[in-house]
Design a protein around this motif. Structure first.
Motif, PDB file in Angstrom:
ATOM      1  N   ARG A 117       0.985  -1.237  -0.045  1.00 38.59           N
ATOM      2  CA  ARG A 117       0.072   0.085  -0.013  1.00 38.59           C
ATOM      3  C   ARG A 117       0.799   1.069  -0.054  1.00 38.59           C
ATOM      4  NH1 ARG A 117      -5.257  -0.691   3.698  1.00 38.59           N
ATOM      5  NH2 ARG A 117      -6.242  -2.765   2.902  1.00 38.59           N
TER       6      ARG A 117
ATOM      7  N   TRP B  91       5.157   7.137   6.984  1.00 37.13           N
ATOM      8  CA  TRP B  91       4.135   7.044   7.746  1.00 37.13           C
ATOM      9  C   TRP B  91       4.480   7.544   9.355  1.00 37.13           C
ATOM     10  CZ3 TRP B  91       1.899   1.669   7.329  1.00 37.13           C
ATOM     11  CH2 TRP B  91       1.063   1.284   6.133  1.00 37.13           C
TER      12      TRP B  91
ATOM     13  N   GLN C 250       1.940  10.138  11.297  1.00 40.18           N
ATOM     14  CA  GLN C 250       1.474   9.512  12.556  1.00 40.18           C
ATOM     15  C   GLN C 250       1.898  10.623  13.728  1.00 40.18           C
ATOM     16  OE1 GLN C 250       2.945   5.459  12.895  1.00 40.18           O
ATOM     17  NE2 GLN C 250       1.683   4.735  11.305  1.00 40.18           N
TER      18      GLN C 250
ATOM     19  N   ARG D  22      -6.568  12.423  10.509  1.00 41.58           N
ATOM     20  CA  ARG D  22      -6.710  10.681  10.372  1.00 41.58           C
ATOM     21  C   ARG D  22      -6.950  10.431   9.009  1.00 41.58           C
ATOM     22  NH1 ARG D  22     -10.002   6.346  11.097  1.00 41.58           N
ATOM     23  NH2 ARG D  22      -9.631   5.080  12.951  1.00 41.58           N
ATOM     24  N   GLN D  23      -7.822  11.354   8.271  1.00 42.08           N
ATOM     25  CA  GLN D  23      -8.040  11.017   6.984  1.00 42.08           C
ATOM     26  C   GLN D  23      -6.787  10.978   5.820  1.00 42.08           C
ATOM     27  OE1 GLN D  23     -10.712   9.995   5.788  1.00 42.08           O
ATOM     28  NE2 GLN D  23     -10.341   9.790   3.575  1.00 42.08           N
TER      29      GLN D  23
ATOM     30  N   VAL E  63      -5.283   7.705   6.361  1.00 46.14           N
ATOM     31  CA  VAL E  63      -6.043   6.651   5.602  1.00 46.14           C
ATOM     32  C   VAL E  63      -5.709   6.731   3.804  1.00 46.14           C
ATOM     33  CG1 VAL E  63      -8.435   5.687   4.590  1.00 46.14           C
ATOM     34  CG2 VAL E  63      -8.013   6.492   7.190  1.00 46.14           C
TER      35      VAL E  63
ATOM     36  N   PRO F 193      -3.494   0.759   6.955  1.00 50.41           N
ATOM     37  CA  PRO F 193      -4.756   0.197   7.232  1.00 50.41           C
ATOM     38  C   PRO F 193      -5.421   0.485   8.697  1.00 50.41           C
ATOM     39  CG  PRO F 193      -2.793  -1.389   7.114  1.00 50.41           C
ATOM     40  CD  PRO F 193      -2.358   0.012   7.218  1.00 50.41           C
ATOM     41  N   SER F 194      -6.662   0.330   8.992  1.00 48.63           N
ATOM     42  CA  SER F 194      -7.434   0.950  10.031  1.00 48.63           C
ATOM     43  C   SER F 194      -7.053   0.186  11.255  1.00 48.63           C
ATOM     44  CB  SER F 194      -8.838   0.697  10.068  1.00 48.63           C
ATOM     45  OG  SER F 194      -9.219  -0.810   9.769  1.00 48.63           O
TER      46      SER F 194
ATOM     47  N   ILE G 248      -3.580   2.425  12.422  1.00 47.27           N
ATOM     48  CA  ILE G 248      -4.381   3.736  13.078  1.00 47.27           C
ATOM     49  C   ILE G 248      -4.910   3.476  14.220  1.00 47.27           C
ATOM     50  CG2 ILE G 248      -6.041   5.678  12.623  1.00 47.27           C
ATOM     51  CD1 ILE G 248      -5.779   5.187   9.513  1.00 47.27           C
TER      52      ILE G 248
END
Length: 491
Positions: free
Chosen positions: A134, A165, A169, A188-189, A192, A197-198, A201
Motif C-alpha cells: 500500500r 508513515w 502519525q 486521520r483521513q 487513510v 490500515p485501520s 491507525i
C-alpha cells in the motif's frame, strides 16, 4: 340379272385379290419377325410374370427375358403371385431356425449421453488474490514463505517499514492533543489516504506513538503461486508482492471431440474419477465450454468446476470425466440390428407370416450396445437382430426394394419418463425453482442444489422457500423441467 364381266375386268379383280392376300401375308411375316412384339407374360409353370430383372441391379426392370445388359447372366422373372402374398421375402420357418435368426422389438427408452473424455486438474482462475504494497518502504522481515506453500487466510508474508508513515502519525498524535475535532478528523483521513490500515491507525491511537511497520498478510487461504518479496528489498506503492490461488474448488479441463459438441451445455452434470482416488467419484458441473477448438486434435475444451474438499484434487492430476445425467427418451434397437452399407443404414423388418423386408433408417447416437433410430422405424415394429445380413443378401438377389424412410408408420406420442426426488425449496423466481434435493438413483445423481424449469407457472403457486416437497421432473433438451410438485407428507 346376270352381269357379264369382260375378260379384262375379270383379270383386274383377280390381280386385286392376289395383292390383298400377299399384303396380309407380308404383314404377318413382318410382325412375326419384330423383336419388340409383346411377349406372353406367363412362365412355363403357368405363373404370371410381372417383369424380368438382373439380381445385381434389381431396380432396373425389363419387359422380356434375355441377357442382362449389366452382367453376363440371364434375367430373372418376377412373378405376380409373389406380390400377392404380401410385402417382404418369404422364408420357411425351418430355414429360419437354421439361420439362427433373433427378432427384437424397437422400443422407446432412456438414452444416456455415454460421453466420456479425459482431462487434467487446474487451478480455479476465478479464485485468485493479489497481495500488493500500500505504500513505499523497505522489507524488514520475511516469514519463510515460498511458492507452492499452502497457507490459510491472514497468514503473514513480510513486515514492511514505511518511513513516510512516521511523520504523518506523529503529526496526527500532535493534533489529537489539541482537541480540535475537525483538525483531528482531517489528520486521520490523511493517514487513510497514505494507505495505512485501520488496525494500524487504531494501534497509534491506543499506544500514543508512531507505528511505521506494517505486516503484509494474505486476504484468503490457498497456495502461493508467485512470491516477489525478499529480506531487505525496497518496494513501491502498488507493487505486487504475492499471488495466492484458492483451493476450495478446482477446474477440470476436459478435451472433447468437436463432433460431440452438440451433446454438451453449460450447467450439465459431470462426474470425474482419478487414479489417485480409486473407486471414488467427484461430482461437478460444466462451468464453461471454451470458444476455441484445438487445431491439432480437433477437440474443444470443456471446463468443469469440482469441489475440492480437503484439498485432495491437485492441479496437474489426470482424470476421466463422464458427462452423465443427460439421458433422453429415444427409439432404440440393438446396434447389431443396423446394417450400414456406407451410403445408408438398413434394418431387416420381421413381418407377419414369416416374411422379411429391408427398411431404410436414419440412425443417431449409440451407447450401451443400443442405437437410436431417428427416422424410418416406428415403436413396436420388429427387427432382426441376428442373421439379418443373410436376409439382406437374399432380398437383394430377389430384387426386393428397401422400404423408404418416409413410408414408416407414424410413431405413437409417448409421455417422457418422470424422475422422482424429494428436497427443500431454496428459491422461487421467474427462472424456475431452486431445490436442495436428495439423490436421484435413476440418473445416478448425488444430492445437490440445482434450478429446475417450471413446466407450468401454476406449479409453484402454493409453495414458498423452505418448503419440503416431493417432485417429478423430466429432461427435455431445454434442461430439467418440473412436471409435478407436492408438499412432502408430514410437513
Amino acid at each position: 340379272m346376270t352381269i357379264q364381266l369382260s375378260r379384262r375386268a375379270r383379270l383386274g379383280l383377280a390381280a386385286a385379290a392376289i395383292a390383298l392376300v400377299a399384303g396380309g401375308a407380308g404383314y404377318g411375316i413382318a410382325q412375326f419377325g419384330r423383336t419388340d412384339a409383346p411377349q406372353r407374360q406367363v412362365g412355363q409353370d403357368g405363373r404370371r410374370i410381372l417383369y424380368w430383372y438382373d439380381p445385381m441391379v434389381p431396380s432396373q426392370h425389363f419387359d422380356k427375358p434375355g441377357k442382362s445388359p449389366f452382367m453376363d447372366m440371364q434375367l430373372t422373372p418376377k412373378y405376380a403371385d409373389e406380390a400377392e402374398r404380401g410385402p417382404g421375402l418369404a422364408i420357411d420357418p425351418a430355414r429360419v431356425q437354421g439361420l439362427g435368426l433373433r427378432v427384437t422389438t424397437a422400443e422407446r427408452g432412456a438414452l444416456a449421453s455415454g460421453l466420456t473424455a479425459t482431462g487434467t486438474i487446474d487451478f480455479n482462475q476465478r479464485d485468485v488474490a493479489i497481495v500488493q504494497a500500500r505504500a513505499s518502504g523497505f522489507v524488514s522481515r520475511v516469514y519463510a514463505r515460498a511458492p507452492g506453500d499452502v497457507i490459510g487466510a491472514g497468514a503473514p508474508l513480510a513486515d514492511l517499514l514505511v518511513p513516510e508513515w512516521a511523520g504523518a502519525q506523529a503529526e496526527y498524535l500532535a493534533v489529537r492533543r489539541t482537541g480540535n475535532a475537525p483538525l483531528i478528523q482531517a489528520a486521520r483521513q490523511r493517514l487513510v489516504l497514505l494507505g495505512m490500515p485501520s488496525g494500524t491507525i487504531a494501534a497509534v491511537e491506543r499506544g500514543g506513538r508512531p507505528y511505521n511497520v506494517i505486516t503484509i498478510s494474505t486476504p484468503t487461504g490457498g497456495t502461493i503461486r508467485t512470491l516477489g518479496v525478499r529480506q531487505g528489498m525496497t518496494v513501491a506503492a502498488g507493487q505486487t508482492l504475492a499471488e495466492v490461488n484458492g483451493l476450495g474448488t478446482v477446474w477440470l479441463n476436459a478435451a472433447v471431440p468437436e463432433a460431440l459438441a452438440s451433446q454438451l451445455r453449460p450447467g450439465q452434470d459431470a462426474t470425474a474419477t482419478l487414479a489417485a482416488w480409486p473407486g471414488e467419484r467427484f461430482a461437478g458441473r460444466v462451468a464453461a465450454i471454451l470458444p476455441d477448438v484445438q487445431a491439432e486434435s480437433r477437440t474443444l475444451t470443456v471446463r468443469i468446476e469440482l469441489p475440492n474438499r480437503g484439498g485432495r484434487l491437485r492441479p496437474g492430476m489426470f482424470a476421466s470425466v463422464d458427462f452423465g445425467g443427460s439421458s433422453r427418451s429415444a427409439l432404440l434397437v440393438p446396434s447389431e440390428a443396423v446394417i450400414r452399407t456406407g451410403k445408408r443404414a438398413l434394418v431387416m423388418l420381421a413381418l407377419p407370416n414369416d416374411r422379411y423386408q429391408p427398411a431404410e433408417v436414419q440412425s443417431g447416437s449409440e451407447t450401451g450396445g443400443r442405437t437410436e433410430i431417428l427416422a424410418g422405424l416406428s415403436e413396436g415394429e420388429k427387427v432382426v437382430a441376428s442373421g439379418q445380413f443373410l436376409l439382406d443378401s437374399e432380398a437383394s438377389l430377389s430384387g426386393m426394394q428397401a422400404r423408404p424412410i418416409g413410408d414408416a408408420a407414424p410413431a405413437p406420442v409417448a409421455q417422457p419418463a418422470l424422475f422422482e426426488a424429494t428436497g427443500r425449496i431454496g428459491k422461487i423466481d421467474a427462472n424456475g425453482v431452486t431445490l436442495d434435493h436428495g439423490p436421484v438413483p435413476a440418473l445416478k445423481w448425488p444430492a445437490m442444489t440445482m434450478t429446475f424449469r417450471l413446466g407450468r407457472p401454476a406449479l409453484a403457486r402454493r409453495f414458498k422457500a423452505g418448503d419440503r416437497v416431493r417432485f417429478g421432473f423430466d429432461q427435455p433438451p431445454e434442461g430439467p423441467t418440473l412436471r409435478r410438485m407436492t408438499h412432502e407428507a408430514g410437513r
